[in-house]
Design an enzyme around this catalytic site. Structure first.
Site, PDB file in Angstrom:
ATOM      1  CD  GLU A  25      -2.483   1.651   2.535  1.00 45.76           C
ATOM      2  OE1 GLU A  25      -3.172   2.684   2.597  1.00 45.76           O
ATOM      3  OE2 GLU A  25      -2.345   0.852   3.473  1.00 45.76           O
ATOM      4  CG  ASP A  81       6.824   9.210  13.940  1.00 45.85           C
ATOM      5  OD1 ASP A  81       7.733  10.070  13.912  1.00 45.85           O
ATOM      6  OD2 ASP A  81       5.634   9.477  13.735  1.00 45.85           O
ATOM      7  CG  ASP A 131       6.657  14.818  16.141  1.00 51.27           C
ATOM      8  OD1 ASP A 131       6.806  15.903  16.741  1.00 51.27           O
ATOM      9  OD2 ASP A 131       6.107  14.721  15.035  1.00 51.27           O
TER      10      ASP A 131
END
Length: 405
Positions: free
Chosen positions: A39, A104, A106
């Site tokens: 995807e 991830d 941040d």
């Protein structure tokens, strides 16, 4: 020239489509239809969000990206059928089967402890948090889990991503991914939690000792001063709140409130007090490390890492707010990486125009600062392809062995 025009030229002339496809194709020997079942999602300039895009090969993918010019490309899982044809699959049968193990990190998660910036803003002072995060997580992934193929990428604005691409990493279940995240997570709890780090005084895990070797000098020499941790009264009160003794906390608070004590002296006070306290209360021995870890250890978004169907921004996207390219980061050179030196799409195209190199071939990036980043990525992909071939040969040999019996 507006951002969308710049982006269209960037895709046409600079984006490394060949290497990008080779990465997600994994040498074509992993399994049948591996890329076809992957995807991709696109965010367009009008905020349209197109999920479950899939392509038969790199040429078809490139043509669609050039046509749509997405301001963001996200990469999802490999499914058991083509994502774009999911509507033709029986309800509940369309499922993710593989995905890179991703992380991830941040900068906004550091807002409770940083004072130089907040929100989406960053500076070189708070980038220290990203530097130590890369070094700590990368070491653990390599040494503690044995993962070889780890791609670190600058997010283009305020964080970093890591893609662990080893064959066995891609096949991890959600439960196994959760176990790895739990192993790496140290800072736990929300704003209402005072003590977010709890280390065992009976024996510290070797991985945490190695993390402390990275964190200690950075915290004491840079973060402690750059983030006003022992200068701002509100912040130093949060620090001494982590010392497990009422009398010690009260003594330090009264002393620091009455005089203008430097951060270095305050840190010396903390070390001396905790050293004395640990003789009477052995459980206090880890308090110094808990203070350091709570103010500098990596903060992970566990949902991104655990969910197989979670999306993550692709390398080599251009961040629409900063115009900077999401370039790979060599973890061995994390100390020297400067997010403000990441290529800006406008500067890249200026170079091509000035050198009359625009649209002359499909590797215009070679005349720009993107060259070193694409070459780093290409080497990473080549190593992945070699592993894919080795895995394929091993499986073929195992199948042949079974046939002999």
């Amino acid at each position: 020239m507006d951002f969308n025009q710049l982006l269209a030229i960037f895709y046409d002339c600079i984006f490394p489509f060949r290497e990008f496809y080779r990465w997600l194709y994994y040498g074509g020997v992993v399994q049948k239809n591996y890329f076809l079942h992957r995807e991709l999602s696109f965010t367009l300039s009008n905020d349209a969000y197109l999920r479950f895009k899939s392509f038969k090969d790199g040429d078809e993918m490139k043509a669609e990206i050039l046509k749509l010019c997405p301001i963001k490309i996200d990469i999802g899982a490999v499914y058991n059928s083509e994502p774009k044809k999911r509507a033709t699959v029986k309800d509940g049968a369309f499922k993710p089967i593989e995905r890179e193990l991703v992380f991830d990190i941040d900068m906004t998660d550091y807002d409770p402890i940083r004072s130089c910036c907040s929100g989406a803003d960053i500076c070189r002072k708070c980038w220290d948090f990203m530097t130590v995060s890369i070094k700590i997580i990368d070491r653990a992934l390599q040494d503690d889990f044995g993962f070889k193929h780890r791609l670190w990428v600058y997010s283009g604005r305020r964080g970093v991503h890591c893609w662990v691409c080893d064959d066995r990493a891609r096949k991890l279940s959600a439960e196994s991914r959760r176990a790895i995240v739990n192993y790496l997570e140290v800072v736990k709890g929300g704003e209402e939690t005072t003590r977010k780090v709890n280390l065992s005084s009976k024996g510290l895990h070797p991985s945490l000792r190695k993390a402390n070797e990275i964190l200690n000098p950075v915290f004491t020499q840079r973060i402690m001063n750059n983030q006003d941790i022992l200068t701002n009264p509100e912040k130093w009160k949060n620090v001494i709140a982590l010392i497990p003794d009422d009398d010690t906390r009260k003594r330090l608070s009264e002393s620091w409130s009455k005089s203008n004590v430097t951060p270095a002296v305050k840190w010396g006070n903390i070390l001396a007090e905790i050293k004395a306290l640990s003789k009477k209360k052995p459980s206090a021995a880890t308090a110094v490390m808990e203070i350091i870890f709570q103010h500098s250890y990596p903060r992970l978004d566990s949902n991104v890492s655990v969910g197989l169907n979670h999306l993550l921004k692709s390398p080599f996207c251009v961040h629409p707010k900063t115009g900077r390219v999401c370039i790979p980061i060599d973890p061995k050179k994390a100390d020297s990486f400067d997010p403000f030196q990441a290529p800006k799409v406008s500067d890249l195209l200026k170079v091509l125009v000035l050198t009359d190199y625009l649209h002359t071939c499909d590797s215009d990036y070679q005349k720009t600062s993107m060259k070193v980043h694409v070459e780093y990525f290409r080497k990473f992909v080549e190593e992945l392809e070699e592993e894919a071939k080795e895995v394929f040969r091993a499986r073929r040999a195992e199948e042949d062995k079974k046939l002999q019996f």
